[in-house]
Scaffold this active site. Structure first.
Site, PDB file in Angstrom:
ATOM      1  N   ARG A 292      62.172  30.258  17.657  1.00  0.00           N
ATOM      2  CA  ARG A 292      61.200  29.202  17.344  1.00  0.00           C
ATOM      3  C   ARG A 292      59.769  29.705  17.497  1.00  0.00           C
ATOM      4  O   ARG A 292      58.886  29.325  16.721  1.00  0.00           O
ATOM      5  CB  ARG A 292      61.461  27.985  18.219  1.00  0.00           C
ATOM      6  CG  ARG A 292      62.697  27.227  17.772  1.00  0.00           C
ATOM      7  CD  ARG A 292      63.117  26.123  18.722  1.00  0.00           C
ATOM      8  NE  ARG A 292      64.246  25.381  18.142  1.00  0.00           N
ATOM      9  CZ  ARG A 292      64.919  24.433  18.767  1.00  0.00           C
ATOM     10  NH1 ARG A 292      64.602  24.098  20.015  1.00  0.00           N
ATOM     11  NH2 ARG A 292      65.915  23.807  18.161  1.00  0.00           N
ATOM     12  N   TYR A 434      63.715  25.126   9.273  1.00  0.00           N
ATOM     13  CA  TYR A 434      64.760  25.845  10.007  1.00  0.00           C
ATOM     14  C   TYR A 434      64.369  26.109  11.459  1.00  0.00           C
ATOM     15  O   TYR A 434      63.240  25.906  11.858  1.00  0.00           O
ATOM     16  CB  TYR A 434      65.230  27.092   9.285  1.00  0.00           C
ATOM     17  CG  TYR A 434      64.307  28.236   8.969  1.00  0.00           C
ATOM     18  CD1 TYR A 434      64.761  29.235   8.105  1.00  0.00           C
ATOM     19  CD2 TYR A 434      63.030  28.372   9.498  1.00  0.00           C
ATOM     20  CE1 TYR A 434      63.967  30.330   7.782  1.00  0.00           C
ATOM     21  CE2 TYR A 434      62.234  29.452   9.183  1.00  0.00           C
ATOM     22  CZ  TYR A 434      62.709  30.434   8.335  1.00  0.00           C
ATOM     23  OH  TYR A 434      61.928  31.516   8.024  1.00  0.00           O
ATOM     24  N   GLU A 435      65.371  26.523  12.242  1.00  0.00           N
ATOM     25  CA  GLU A 435      65.263  26.622  13.710  1.00  0.00           C
ATOM     26  C   GLU A 435      64.894  25.281  14.337  1.00  0.00           C
ATOM     27  O   GLU A 435      64.206  25.225  15.358  1.00  0.00           O
ATOM     28  CB  GLU A 435      64.247  27.695  14.120  1.00  0.00           C
ATOM     29  CG  GLU A 435      64.562  29.078  13.612  1.00  0.00           C
ATOM     30  CD  GLU A 435      65.956  29.551  13.959  1.00  0.00           C
ATOM     31  OE1 GLU A 435      66.520  29.063  14.959  1.00  0.00           O
ATOM     32  OE2 GLU A 435      66.501  30.393  13.230  1.00  0.00           O
ATOM     33  N   GLY A 436      65.390  24.217  13.738  1.00  0.00           N
ATOM     34  CA  GLY A 436      65.083  22.872  14.210  1.00  0.00           C
ATOM     35  C   GLY A 436      63.891  22.330  13.460  1.00  0.00           C
ATOM     36  O   GLY A 436      62.786  22.874  13.544  1.00  0.00           O
TER      37      GLY A 436
END
Length: 593
Positions: A292, A434-436
């Site tokens: 992140r 992406y990555e949350g």
């Protein structure tokens, strides 16, 4: 032609942030890393040469050509294999790896600058190595001695790459819905069966082996996220045989087309448990937090590339005369940089990009101190945990905004592919997802961080910046800005407590306030950093610096930030205080068309 491939690393600003704001040399000494200023500057200069001369020229063709899949084999765009080999041979892959396994142990404060350069030069190229570094961290922290010995050295060197395999068609954010299974074998290994989607670098032709870190369930696992384990599943097994896994398809994407985004099929593939059974999510979070932060740097890198492109074009493009009269009377028209609205766009790009660079470096410092496991370990861990969702969400929002402004600066040419600006806008859009997704980052900030400790770490951060703002008021030219920042810091503290109280009364408020609270926090944080930058610039000018133009630009940009961008915080405050009811009162069936 002024295109996005004309990237030049912003070395002067990086040196300013590293040396003048955060004293990276002292940071290295604290970490017991032997890197003096000459060596540090040499790393930056060589990184600038490599990214500008080797990587940036690949970016446009990688978008045009993309990756190709044939019989489960993926080929990357022309030039990627050769550039990746240079990347490995020159030691860039091993920068951040632990020295015990062949890494160089370069602090994140330094490596983050080089990684930003890579993101600016070609985000699609950087994705492959970025995930490998996250895999290294997870394996180093949680893997057995045997797995570390077998896999870390080649991952750190870049001879092999790594992936993180979380998402399934029915399980994105909600990993409780995950179905991939792992069956234990008599020899201590496991057979992993299932399908994963959106796997960046799941198959490629850059390396002979790819090490997949896969979330799966054991037969006796409890339901939900408490029953998830993490497994290391290599493409090529230790005996040299190909594992029973394959790329079933490549996603046809909006951007980062040079990155292979794969549907991965695991058909009883042999793997090994990483960490404890049913503790896979905790292991993966080690990897995800690093990822992140790296995605935040992706937003920053895109923003820098877009600003550079916009600035070059604004200096070259002749259109109309200045409102105050001709600036270039010997030419048919004035360069568009003379127009106030163009200045607004350029200064917005510059202020947001350079502000994010300061916050990135500050956050990297916390990550270094956390990983060093020294006396400051726990404090740095808390601070990094608070900042990571802000960095990931805000930087990627900034990347999209600055890229959009880049398109606007080019006018109609910004909408045309050959100039490269629209590619930056398309490439940056995935970083918000992406990555949350950024909405998930905002929920994390409220639920796990703010509510998790009752606002204690937030208040500690505010205290730190309040002291800096109070000290800055001693500088007469900065007093008005320092007072404005101090007022926002007081407001931030009050707002944090109001948000906690609202969320305790009504859990729906957690989701209702989260995005606006994160944005508010980010704008106030950047104001604090711009005040520090202005203070340092004022000192340098008072000392008669020969680089007066650079420091004057810092003062002008800081003034623009607090007058024209910091007020955005007020809008986010007003919005989140509007409450959850206006969001939730309407029946779902009434969302009709």
């Amino acid at each position: 032609m002024t295109t996005s491939s004309n990237y030049q690393a912003p070395l002067r600003d990086m040196r300013f942030v590293l040396h003048e704001l955060f004293d990276v040399s002292a940071h290295c000494r604290q970490l017991q890393v032997e890197l003096d200023r000459d060596v540090l500057d040499g790393i930056l200069e060589e990184g600038a040469r490599f990214t500008g001369e080797v990587i940036a020229p690949l970016n446009r063709n990688s978008d045009e050509q993309g990756c190709q899949l044939h019989c489960s084999e993926v080929t990357t765009p022309d030039g990627f294999r050769q550039a990746y080999r240079q990347y490995v041979d020159n030691g860039w892959a091993s920068m951040t790896g632990p020295q015990a396994f062949g890494g160089q142990g370069v602090p994140q404060m330094v490596s983050a600058c080089f990684h930003e350069m890579l993101m600016s030069a070609s985000l699609a190229f950087r994705v492959y190595s970025g995930l490998t570094e996250s895999a290294v961290l997870a394996l180093y922290r949680h893997g057995s001695a045997e797995l570390k010995q077998a896999y870390l050295a080649n991952l750190i060197s870049g001879e092999w790459t790594g992936t993180m395999c979380l998402t399934e068609p029915q399980a994105g954010t909600d990993l409780a819905l995950l179905r991939t299974r792992a069956q234990p074998e008599a020899d201590g290994s496991y057979r992993v069966t299932g399908n994963k989607i959106f796997i960046s670098g799941g198959e490629q032709d850059l390396t002979d082996n790819i090490i997949h870190l896969v979330l799966a369930r054991l037969p006796d696992a409890p339901p939900g996220v408490k029953g998830i384990s993490l497994f290391l599943v290599p493409k090529v097994l230790p005996d040299g045989q190909r594992n029973t896994l394959s790329c079933g398809a490549l996603e046809h994407k909006m951007g980062i087309k040079g990155t292979s985004t794969c549907v991965m099929n695991f058909d009883g593939a042999q793997g090994w448990l990483v960490g404890e059974a049913n503790q896979g999510l905790a292991c993966m979070f080690t990897m995800m937090n690093d990822a992140r932060f790296q995605v935040g740097l992706q937003g920053l890198g895109i923003a820098e590339a877009a600003f550079q492109g916009g600035l070059r074009y604004a200096r070259e493009r002749l259109q109309s005369r200045s409102l105050a009269g001709a600036v270039a009377p010997d030419q048919a028209a004035d360069p568009i940089i003379v127009h106030p609205d163009v200045r607004r766009m350029l200064l917005t790009q510059k202020a947001l990009t350079e502000g994010c660079r300061m916050l990135a470096t500050y956050t990297a410092r916390q990550l270094d101190l956390e990983q060093a496991m020294g006396a400051d370990h726990q404090a740095a861990k808390r601070r990094a945990a608070l900042l990571i969702p802000i960095v990931k969400a805000f930087f990627t929002d900034v990347g999209q905004e600055v890229a959009s402004l880049g398109v606007a600066l080019y006018g109609g040419h910004g909408y045309i592919r050959e100039w490269g600006m629209e590619q930056l806008m398309r490439d940056s859009r995935i970083t918000q997802l992406y990555e949350g997704t950024n909405g998930i980052q905002a929920l994390d900030l409220i639920r796990r961080k703010l509510l998790g400790d009752g606002g204690a770490e937030l208040n500690a951060l505010i205290d730190e910046f309040a002291q800096l703002a109070e000290a800055a008021q001693a500088h007469e030219p900065l007093r008005e800005m320092a007072q404005a920042v101090s007022q926002r810091l007081r407001e931030w503290r009050e707002l944090g407590q109001a948000v906690i109280a609202a969320c305790q009364r009504d859990p729906q408020e957690i989701g209702a306030v989260s995005v606006d609270f994160l944005a508010y926090s980010a704008y106030v944080l950047l104001a604090g950093f711009w005040l520090q930058a202005a203070t340092r610039a004022q000192q340098a000018l008072a000392q008669g610096s020969a680089d007066s133009g650079f420091y004057q630009a810092k003062l002008h940009t800081a003034d623009f930030y607090w007058r024209r961008l910091l007020p955005r915080a007020g809008a986010h405050r007003d919005a989140l205080l509007g409450g959850a009811n206006c969001l939730m009162a309407m029946a779902a069936s009434d969302f009709s068309f």
